[in-house]
Design a protein around this motif. Structure first.
Motif, short mmCIF file in Angstrom:
data_model
loop_
_atom_site.label_atom_id
_atom_site.label_comp_id
_atom_site.label_asym_id
_atom_site.label_seq_id
_atom_site.Cartn_x
_atom_site.Cartn_y
_atom_site.Cartn_z
N GLY A 159 4.18 -10.40 -3.51
CA GLY A 159 5.66 -11.20 -1.63
C GLY A 159 4.94 -11.79 -0.93
N SER A 160 3.65 -13.04 -1.20
CA SER A 160 3.39 -13.62 -0.73
C SER A 160 3.58 -14.71 -0.45
N SER A 161 4.18 -15.28 -1.92
CA SER A 161 4.63 -16.75 -1.85
C SER A 161 5.54 -16.93 -2.23
N ALA A 162 6.62 -16.04 -2.31
CA ALA A 162 8.07 -16.67 -1.49
C ALA A 162 8.60 -17.53 -0.39
N ALA A 163 8.24 -16.72 0.23
CA ALA A 163 8.45 -17.55 2.00
C ALA A 163 7.54 -18.65 2.27
N SER A 164 6.29 -18.93 1.68
CA SER A 164 5.70 -19.84 1.45
C SER A 164 5.80 -20.86 1.83
N LEU A 165 5.39 -21.75 2.51
CA LEU A 165 5.59 -23.45 2.36
C LEU A 165 4.45 -24.12 1.74
N TYR A 166 3.04 -23.49 1.92
CA TYR A 166 1.73 -23.94 1.28
C TYR A 166 1.28 -23.06 -0.02
N PRO A 167 0.14 -23.36 -0.91
CA PRO A 167 0.27 -23.23 -1.62
C PRO A 167 -0.64 -21.48 -1.09
N VAL A 168 -0.12 -20.31 -1.78
CA VAL A 168 -0.98 -19.49 -1.49
C VAL A 168 -2.57 -19.33 -2.77
N LEU A 169 -3.28 -18.20 -1.50
CA LEU A 169 -4.50 -17.97 -2.32
C LEU A 169 -4.42 -16.16 -2.29
N ASN A 170 -4.30 -15.68 -3.45
CA ASN A 170 -4.56 -14.20 -3.00
C ASN A 170 -5.18 -14.19 -4.38
N PHE A 171 -6.12 -13.11 -3.53
CA PHE A 171 -8.23 -12.51 -3.70
C PHE A 171 -7.42 -11.04 -3.78
N LEU A 172 -7.30 -10.16 -4.48
CA LEU A 172 -7.25 -8.59 -5.27
C LEU A 172 -8.82 -7.78 -5.16
N LEU A 173 -8.81 -6.72 -4.90
CA LEU A 173 -9.95 -5.77 -4.54
C LEU A 173 -8.55 -4.81 -5.25
N TYR A 174 -9.14 -4.66 -6.81
CA TYR A 174 -8.48 -3.39 -7.28
C TYR A 174 -9.79 -2.11 -7.50
N VAL A 175 -9.50 -1.10 -6.87
CA VAL A 175 -10.21 -0.12 -7.21
C VAL A 175 -9.52 1.01 -7.74
N PRO A 176 -10.02 0.98 -9.40
CA PRO A 176 -9.88 1.61 -10.78
C PRO A 176 -8.64 3.56 -10.24
N GLU A 177 -7.96 3.44 -11.27
CA GLU A 177 -7.26 5.57 -10.84
C GLU A 177 -8.30 6.52 -11.61
N LEU A 178 -8.47 7.10 -11.24
CA LEU A 178 -9.59 8.05 -11.32
C LEU A 178 -9.79 7.96 -13.26
N ALA A 179 -8.47 8.35 -13.49
CA ALA A 179 -8.65 8.19 -14.91
C ALA A 179 -8.72 7.11 -15.83
N HIS A 180 -9.08 6.04 -15.48
CA HIS A 180 -9.00 4.76 -16.11
C HIS A 180 -10.70 4.29 -15.08
N SER A 181 -11.90 5.55 -14.93
CA SER A 181 -13.32 5.27 -13.81
C SER A 181 -13.95 5.60 -15.04
N PRO A 182 -15.06 4.39 -15.25
CA PRO A 182 -15.06 3.54 -14.87
C PRO A 182 -14.67 2.11 -14.85
N LEU A 183 -14.39 1.52 -14.74
CA LEU A 183 -12.73 0.66 -15.22
C LEU A 183 -14.09 -1.05 -15.17
N TYR A 184 -14.43 -1.67 -16.24
CA TYR A 184 -14.91 -3.26 -16.71
C TYR A 184 -14.10 -4.57 -17.00
#
Length: 555
Positions: free
Chosen positions: A312-337
């Motif tokens: 929901g960050s790019s909808a109200a932005s006048l400039y290009p948005v860069l998204n950097f996501l840190l994903y911690v996988p759920e316990l059922a799918h750990s470890p994930l590579y």
């Protein structure tokens, strides 16, 4: 009595004719010009001829290179020829309407006393500390120091060195063609530090046809006045993981110095967020051999869309948005590579998408689950995370490792994570991209206004067009003079003014007002007035014509 009545009737007919002629004269001589003037579409004059000449614009990108020779770097005969200037110019073979030429203007001179002293030290880093720190060079310029071929300033197997500033060191040679050989080496170094075909092809990727130049060159972000960077922590399993990350401290320590060094290219704003129960759009596959889960490379594009809807960050932005996501996988799918195309795990366990951002998967240490109950507390190693995100950020801006000549030692980046000449190279590319964008926008606007005549051209729109054309011309002149900073500012002004004129709302006011609607409005207004006047004029014409043909009586 009968004569008086006939005379009155004739007088009334004359008055009627005069009244009809008067109304017709007023309608034709006064009404029509007044109606035409008050209903015409106002179109301020535009510099169409100057805009058409922009398509044949030739860009000459001048890189000033100062070459400093120490005493034993070249034979004595060549040293006696100093100082002098050599110009190396060649055209960049890009399939684009703008003709681009790179011009390396090499000014040869002898080293000063303090430069000789600094270049005689034990290693190049000591020389940098003494010589290069107080050196203040203009943006886009380079300084190459020529040292003896037996100098201990560089390792024996190294022929050249590129530093973090706008400086380089090259070994000389004792040869009768020393200046020609050295000249070719200097051009290779200068191209690696400033302009290459790949850099310009990447900058013009949106304007080039789909061929070998542009098919894999669409990674860099488009030039903009500002950028918004969003760091997001995705915790899909908060019942199992209590994740903590010091994003504020990491941004201040690692990201902000890099953005400060990059501030000449635009304004930056940084924010962060934590999203719970945010799942990936792809189900990981289980690998029995390693007892782990993995995401194949072909499934990575399907990861972004489901996650992007939660950002929901790019909808109200006048400039290009860069998204950097840190994903911690759920316990059922750990470890994930993440696996590459060969099925091997990616070392960083991360990937990036051009002009969008990057995603890193952060696995929790399995030993934590045995030590405590759920949810386990997870402290994110921000050094590891920011190292990956900064590398992705550089790739998104098109800051890549240069193709250096053989036996060339490339210095590591400064503490900000960015070399000074890398910023210059980015400004070169952004200046060319801005000029190409402004030229295309102005040409499209001129063609549009030439084809559709009922578009209103207000004075403020015309002033923006004139300002954009002048800025394009100024930027081209500054690039030819080697003034990179002022050229980049002028190119930004050209893009801003051209797009402000192209997207001005006043251009659309009469665009969807066709001629049949004009007739529907004007016919009910003018027809009741025009019919009696026209009939009266026809009657007057017929009576006058009849009176001319009537024979005169002769007594």
């Amino acid at each position: 009595m009968a004569a008086a009545g006939a005379s009155a009737t004739d007088l009334e007919l004359v008055r009627g004719k005069r009244a009809a002629l008067f109304f017709a004269a007023v309608a034709i001589l006064l009404g029509l010009p007044l109606w035409w003037k008050t209903t015409e579409t106002y179109r301020a004059p535009l510099p169409y001829s100057q805009i058409s000449r922009l398509n044949a614009l030739q860009l000459r990108l001048t890189v000033p290179v100062t070459v400093v020779f120490t005493r034993d770097s070249v034979p004595l005969d060549d040293q006696l020829k100093l100082p002098f200037t050599v110009v190396h110019e060649r055209e960049i073979p890009l399939k684009y309407k703008l003709k681009i030429k790179c011009r390396f203007q090499k000014a040869y001179r002898r080293a000063l006393d303090h430069e000789e002293e600094a270049l005689s030290l034990g290693n190049v880093h000591e020389a940098e500390a003494v010589l290069f720190e107080p050196e203040k060079q203009a943006e886009g310029s380079l300084t190459v120091y020529m040292i003896s071929e037996h100098s201990s300033l560089l390792p024996q197997d190294v022929m050249s060195y590129i530093g973090p500033e706008r400086t380089a060191v090259v070994r000389g040679i004792m040869h009768r063609e020393a200046l020609n050989i050295i000249g070719r080496r200097i051009i290779q170094i200068a191209q690696a530090m400033s302009l290459t075909e790949d850099v310009l092809a990447a900058a013009l990727a949106d304007h080039l046809p789909e061929d070998k130049w542009s098919s894999d060159k669409r990674r860099p972000l488009k030039s903009s006045l500002g950028y918004e960077i969003t760091f997001s922590l995705l915790n899909p399993d908060p019942k199992s993981h209590d994740v903590h990350w010091d994003i504020e401290g990491a941004v201040q320590r690692y990201v902000q110095p890099f953005l400060n060094a990059l501030s000449a290219a635009g304004n930056f704003s940084v924010d962060s967020q934590i999203l719970y129960y945010a799942m990936l759009g792809v189900n990981p596959r289980f690998d029995p051999a390693s007892s782990s889960y993995y995401l194949a490379m072909h499934s990575l594009p399907h990861v972004i869309n489901p996650v992007e809807s939660r950002l929901g960050s790019s909808a109200a932005s006048l400039y290009p948005v860069l998204n950097f996501l840190l994903y911690v996988p759920e316990l059922a799918h750990s470890p994930l590579y993440i696996q590459d195309k060969d099925g091997a795990p990616v070392a960083t366990n991360a990937f990036h998408s051009p002009r969008w951002g990057g995603i890193m998967i952060y696995n929790v240490d399995p030993k934590i689950y045995n030590a405590s109950d759920l949810p386990v507390k997870v402290e994110v190693d921000m050094v590891q995370v920011m190292e990956v995100f900064l590398a992705q950020l550089k790739l998104l801006f098109g800051i890549t490792q240069p193709q250096v000549p053989p036996k060339c030692l490339l210095s590591g980046p400064k503490s900000e994570g960015l070399m000074t000449w890398e910023l210059d190279r980015l400004l070169w590319a952004r200046s060319v991209e801005n000029l190409a964008t402004a030229t295309t926008t102005l040409t499209s606007l001129a063609q549009l206004l030439g084809k559709i005549s009922n578009i209103v051209i207000k004075d403020d729109v015309a002033s923006e067009v004139y300002r954009a054309v002048a800025a394009v011309q100024k930027a081209a002149e500054e690039l030819a003079l080697g003034h990179l900073s002022s050229a980049f500012v002028a190119s930004q002004e050209a893009v801003t003014s051209s797009e402000r004129a192209f997207f001005d709302p006043s251009l659309l006011h009469l665009l969807y007002f066709p001629d049949d609607q004009k007739f529907a409005i004007y016919i009910p207004l003018f027809l009741p007035m025009a019919v009696p006047i026209l009939l009266s004029l026809v009657k007057i014409f017929l009576e006058t014509h009849k009176s001319w043909k009537k024979p005169e009586k002769v007594d």
